[in-house]
Each structure stands twice: as C-alpha cells, then as structure tokens.
Design a protein around this motif. Structure first.
Motif, short mmCIF file in Angstrom:
data_model
loop_
_atom_site.label_atom_id
_atom_site.label_comp_id
_atom_site.label_asym_id
_atom_site.label_seq_id
_atom_site.Cartn_x
_atom_site.Cartn_y
_atom_site.Cartn_z
N PHE A 171 -6.12 4.99 -4.76
CA PHE A 171 -4.94 5.04 -5.62
C PHE A 171 -5.36 5.01 -7.09
N PHE A 203 7.99 7.39 -6.67
CA PHE A 203 7.53 6.63 -7.84
C PHE A 203 8.63 6.55 -8.86
N LEU A 207 0.54 5.21 -0.94
CA LEU A 207 -0.60 5.78 -0.20
C LEU A 207 -0.14 6.33 1.15
N VAL A 216 3.36 4.13 -13.41
CA VAL A 216 2.25 4.80 -12.74
C VAL A 216 2.15 6.22 -13.28
N PRO A 261 4.79 0.71 -3.65
CA PRO A 261 4.44 0.91 -5.06
C PRO A 261 3.20 1.79 -5.22
N LEU A 262 2.23 1.68 -4.31
CA LEU A 262 1.02 2.50 -4.44
C LEU A 262 1.20 3.89 -3.83
N LEU A 310 0.82 -1.21 0.00
CA LEU A 310 0.00 0.00 0.00
C LEU A 310 0.86 1.26 0.00
N ARG A 327 -6.69 8.14 -8.53
CA ARG A 327 -5.75 9.24 -8.75
C ARG A 327 -4.69 8.90 -9.80
N PHE A 328 -4.40 7.61 -9.93
CA PHE A 328 -3.36 7.21 -10.88
C PHE A 328 -3.90 6.13 -11.81
N LEU A 352 -8.55 2.53 0.39
CA LEU A 352 -7.22 3.08 0.16
C LEU A 352 -6.71 2.68 -1.22
N ILE A 353 -6.85 1.39 -1.54
CA ILE A 353 -6.38 0.92 -2.84
C ILE A 353 -7.20 1.58 -3.94
#
Lengths: 314, 356
Positions: free
Chosen positions: B341, A310, A92, B4, A89-90, A86, B344-345, B337-338
């Motif tokens: 993401f 990123f 958050l 991403v 890579p993501l 989370l 937004r991306f 949460l996922i």
C-alpha cells in the motif's frame, strides 16, 4: 429410496440437521454482513478456528461458558479488524488480505494452543453447553424433541437470523450498510463515514463468524482439535451466494446443508458396504460447489463488492 | 485530516525494498510469540539461523523445502497476474502426485528417459485439470473460483484417501494407507550425495526463468497481464479473455501439479496423505512476497523455506511450538500487503483551507 424416507421421518435426523447447521448459520450471517457492506471476508475460515480456540481456551482457563462465547466473539472481532484495516482505509486486495487473515488467525490459534498445552496426548475437555429445556415448546411432539435437543448457542443462532434480518431491513443502520455495499459515494454525500460503516460491519460480521467456531468446541464437541473447522468457513462463503445475501434464505441454505450432511452420515451406515465412505465425505463440498454454480448466474452481488473506496476520490 | 494520494512513479526502491523489509519485520515480530512462550529470544534466533546455515546438510534441507514452494509460488503468481484466484494449489499438488504414482509405480516399465518425462507430463496434466475445471465454472457459469478451488482442495484430499486405501494402496505397506514406491528409474536424480535435495530444484528454477521470459516478452504474457490489469480494456482490444484465463489456469494448475510430482518422485518416493504440509497455501504467500514476479518467487521461496526449516530446528532445540513458522510466514504476508500500500500511495496531510 424407502430408507431415505424412513430417515427423514426420524426426530434425531432433524435434530442433527439443526445441530450441523448452527455453525453455518453464524458463519453465513457474518459473511452476509461483511459482503453487504462491500467487503468479501475470506478470513472466515481462520476466524472460525480463532473462535473455536479462544472460546474453548477461556472456558478451560476457568471462565464461564458465556464468558467463553464473549471471548470468542472478541477474538473474531480482532481478526476482523485486521481485515477491515487492510481492506477499507488501505483498500488492499480483499482476496489476498482475507487469505492472509485466515493463515494468520489459524497460526495464532494453533501456536497459542500448543504453547499453553505443550505435551498433551489427548485434548483436554471442558463441560460444554447442555441441551436447553424450553418449558412449553419442548413438550410438543416431533418439533419439541428436535428443538429440545439443541443448546443455547443454536437458539442464539436462530435469534441472530431474526436480528440480522431486522437490522438489515427495518433500521437506518441496515440501509446504511447496504448503501456502502452498493454505492459508497451516496453514503459519503450524506455525510456518513463509509470507512466507519464498513469497518464496523466487518468487525461485527467477524465476531458472528467466530461464534460459529465457538459452537464447535463448546457445544458440538468439548475440546479443540487441529483441523476441526475443516472448510466450514469456505462453505459459508458459497452458501451466502446461494442465499442471495438474505438472512432468511441463509437460514434455509444452512438447514438444507445440515439436512444433507445428516442424511449422508445415515446413508453411510445403510449402504456403506456398497459405496466407498469417501463419496459421502466429499458430498458436502461437492454440494457446495453445485449450489454455487446454480446460484452464480442469477446472483446479484452487492454492486461495490471487492471495490475499494477512498475518501475524496471519485 | 489525512488523505491518501497515489505515488507518481513506482520506484525500484519500493518494489525491492518492501518485500525485504516485510520479511525482516515479520522475523522481528516473531520475538513477541517467542517471548510469550518463555523462550530466550536471541538464542532462539541463533538456533533458527543455525537450522538453515549451520551445516551443509541444513542448507540442503532448506533447498529441498524451497523446491515445492517455488512450484506452488509460480502457480499462484501466474494465475494472480491474470486476476485468476487459484487458491487450489494444495489440491492440484495432490492431483499431480496421484498421477505420478499411478504412472511411476510399475504400471509402465520403461527406461528413465521415457518414464521420467511421462511421470512429469501426467503429473502436470492432472494438476492442470484441477485448475481448468474451476476456471470453466468461472467463465461459463460465473462461479467464483476462490470458493470452488478452496472446496476442491477438500474434495481432492478425500479422493486421495480413497486412492491410498483402494486402487493405489501398496500391498506391501503393512496396511498403511500409502502408495507403492516409484520405480528407481522414475525418480528425479539427487543433486548431491547423501543429501535429499534433488533435481526438482533445477526444474523449478528453469520454470521460473521461462515464466519470467514468457510473461515479460511473449504475446501470451502480454495478453495475460492485460486481462489481469483491466478485463474490459483487454476485451475491447480484441483479446479473447476467456481463452486467456483458461490458458493461465492450465499453466497454473500444471505448475502446482509439478510440485506434487517433485515431492513424490524427487523426495519421498511414495505417496501418503500428508505429503504436503500446506505447500499450496504457502505458495500464495511466496507469490505475494515476490510481487508476483517469477524470478522473485525463487527468492521468496528460499526465504519462506528458511523460516520453516529454521523454525523447525529451533523448536526442537528450544521446545517452542513449530507453528511459530506459520506465524512468521503469515505475518510476512500481512506486512507485505501493508508495505505494498505504501509503495503505491502516500499519506498527505490535507490543507485545511484546501478542502472542497
């Protein structure tokens, strides 16, 4: 005042300090590795619960004690991996993801425990780690008795302090972990994987945190209770700042904390009539806040802490 | 290679779709633990739905459970908007409840139109103090408010135990650590006969509407959002950052304190140390599921409350542990949460030759 000095001179007091410090040593080291790589892991409180439950459950189901330790570490690594995916890579929010992992790991643990043992009035017990006798060392006066009363997990915690110090300060891996926490672009420029190092650091750090939980059910106590972690994970998050992300200082901080906690329990019996017991119960949490406030000003946070990175974006 | 890339526009489909989808995914994922626990999965879902929509009483119970979640959800949403991580709503809730019983159990004898506002004012003020202190430690000393608010939760609950065994203990309570009952004229009036749902729900919705308006339209709301989005830019624009953070802390703490007032003066009538089954922590999930929007908090609190009330009644019927509710709720947080993401991306397959 005299009473305090008398307490400080007893072997049992120092033995208790080290015992109380043990789960914190695991927790602070775990938090240290995560944060050095640039990721705050607020999953710690839930990972403690998961480690305590999983380790205990494995032994209760028939695994050996060390089998339980391995299961606890794997459970911690699993929840750490969720946090890592989370946040790395993501990219958050590390705060929210960590809290989410804490709530998730706690509810998974409680649900599993209740599902495995639907109707038990008193928690079933396991045969926990016994104090470890070290041939020559335990013969020593004072120090020997203090160390003599500790279990193998405490020894493992002390060994981990040395190991983490060695890896962080004397190996290329340590340099890489510190670099992703300070300047991930430089690591990327060298052709190393920022994602890989951060994910690995979080998984290993979380496995260490889970050992702190496992100590509670497999050494300090012999059963799993709801709410037994009781904020120890959060205390570690405060202690790692106090320790300025150094393994040696982390050990010192955890020992100081353990000594203070052991002292307050003994003071409680000395002056219990005059002071409400809650003053002593609250003392460890107050102490953590005080330590945090003192340390916060001069704290040198890893520079990329809380900042997602990123690939291909500068 | 997968890369991403940020999405150009944050579309409405995502901002409404992601939370709804996350909630559904979390509910569907609950079939795994249900199956592992050996319960018939479909019947369990039916039981869960019956526990919320099966009767007028069941539905009113859900509304009763949603009320404190709206307050703690608002507390988290407003603070998080300013990037102030108030994780201490659980403690602030208890501070509000302590203040409510300190005022409301006979210390002040007054008619309802005086006593009730006083209880609310003191409850909110107490909750407020519980958040302003860590906010000052943050702005003055740089002490991370996540850690301080979390630790304060434990300190406040120990303080609560002291109060319930000492100064606030009910002399008629047969030795139980509980407070005296709040005077009748100090209680928030119920909304329906023979139901437990009370006017705290109305107050919560009004608070959400006011918060929504203030956040979107007022100067205060603008400053708060500016500090949350980019603290350096906000400082550069002449916004007094510390003052804004302290203001957000005061409001956030007051809302969490109000959750305690509403539980003790709307529902229970007296204070015990198990007043809140983690409403403070659940409020964080409520706020995240709402995308930190105050109106959204009302809706997501209704969802979370449905999960809790539904899973409670299901667990009684199917003998599955009621911790299933916590499992669903925390899963929904991870899902949202996922989902956030992906709103937004986007993931794009990078062209091989385009790598530079």
């Amino acid at each position: 005042m005299i009473e305090i000095f008398q307490i400080l001179l007893t072997e049992s007091f120092w033995a208790a300090s080290l015992r109380i410090a043990t789960p914190l040593i695991f927790g602070v080291l775990g938090a240290l590795i995560c944060e050095k790589s640039g990721v705050l892991n607020l999953g710690i409180e839930g990972i403690f619960v998961a480690g305590a439950m999983a380790g205990w459950m494995a032994v209760w189901l028939g695994a050996g004690l060390w089998g339980g330790v391995v299961v606890a570490a794997l459970a911690g690594g699993f929840f750490g991996l969720i946090h890592a995916i989370l946040t790395v890579p993501l990219g958050l929010s590390q705060h929210v993801s960590g809290l989410g992992v804490t709530l998730f790991a706690t509810s998974v643990s409680y649900f599993s425990y209740r599902t495995a043992l639907p109707n038990v009035s008193s928690p079933p017990r396991i045969e926990p780690f016994r104090p470890l006798e070290i041939p020559i060392l335990s013969e020593l006066p004072f120090i020997g008795t203090i160390l003599f009363q500790q279990t193998a997990l405490t020894w493992l915690a002390l060994f981990m302090v040395g190991l983490v110090w060695y890896v962080m300060n004397r190996t290329g891996l340590g340099v890489a972990i510190k670099a992703v926490g300070d300047n991930p672009n430089s690591v990327d420029a060298q052709g190393l994987s920022v994602y890989g190092i951060r994910i690995g650091a979080i998984v290993v750090g979380s496995a260490l945190m889970a050992l702190g939980g496992a100590f509670l059910t497999m050494s300090a106590f012999d059963a799993f209770f709801f709410g037994m972690v009781n904020g120890r994970g959060w205390i570690c998050i405060a202690l790692v700042i106090f320790a300025s992300w150094k393994p040696g200082k982390a050990l010192l901080g955890a020992l100081l904390f353990g000594a203070f906690d052991a002292l307050q329990v003994r003071m409680q019996t000395e002056v219990g009539a005059k002071v409400p017991s809650q003053v002593f119960l609250a003392a460890p949490y107050v102490l953590s806040i005080v330590a945090l406030v003192i340390a916060a000003r001069r704290a040198e946070y890893p520079r990329a802490l809380l900042t997602p990175w990123f690939k291909g974006q500068r | 290679m997968i890369r991403v890339e940020p999405r150009n526009a944050n579309s409405a489909i995502f901002s409404y779709g992601v939370p709804i989808l996350s909630a559904f995914v979390a509910l569907i994922l609950a079939s795994i633990p249900l199956w592992l626990a050996g319960a018939p999965v479909l019947i369990s879902y039916v039981e869960m739905a019956k526990g919320v929509f099966g009767s007028k009483f069941a539905f009113s119970e859900m509304l009763t459970r949603a009320t404190p979640l709206m307050f703690t959800g608002l507390a988290a949403a407003l603070a998080f908007r300013a990037k102030l991580w108030n994780i201490g709503a659980e403690g602030q809730l208890y501070l509000g409840a302590i203040a409510a019983v300190a005022i409301g159990t006979g210390y002040i004898e007054a008619p309802a139109f005086i006593l009730l506002p006083l209880i609310i004012a003191f409850g909110c003020a107490a909750g407020s103090v519980g958040m302003v202190v860590p906010a000052i430690l943050k702005t003055r000393y740089g002490a991370d408010e996540v850690v301080t608010t979390l630790l304060l939760n434990f300190i406040i609950i120990i303080f609560l135990q002291y109060m319930l065994e000492g100064p606030l203990k009910d002399p008629m309570g047969l030795g139980w650590p509980q407070s005296s009952p709040i005077l009748d004229q100090g209680m928030l009036p119920p909304l329906m006969e023979r139901m437990r749902v009370h006017s705290g729900l109305i107050i919560a919705i009004v608070c959400a509407l006011i918060a929504q308006f203030m956040l979107a339209r007022s100067v205060w709301g603008f400053k708060l959002r500016a500090v949350g989005e980019n603290v350096f830019a906000a400082r550069h624009a002449g916004i007094k950052v510390n003052r804004t953070i302290l203001g957000a802390a005061a409001i956030s703490g007051a809302l969490a304190g109000m959750a305690g007032v509403s539980e003790v003066a709307g529902l229970k009538g007296y204070l015990t140390s198990d007043l809140s089954p983690g409403f403070g922590y659940a409020g964080i999930i409520v706020a995240m599921l709402a995308g930190l929007s105050p109106i959204g908090v009302v809706i997501s609190a209704l969802f979370i409350a449905s999960v809790f009330v539904g899973a409670d009644s299901m667990s009684r019927a199917m003998s599955v542990s009621s911790y299933l509710a916590d499992l669903v709720v925390s899963t929904s947080l991870l899902c949202v949460l996922i989902g956030g993401f992906f709103s937004r991306f986007k993931l794009v397959r990078a062209k091989l030759e385009g790598k530079n």
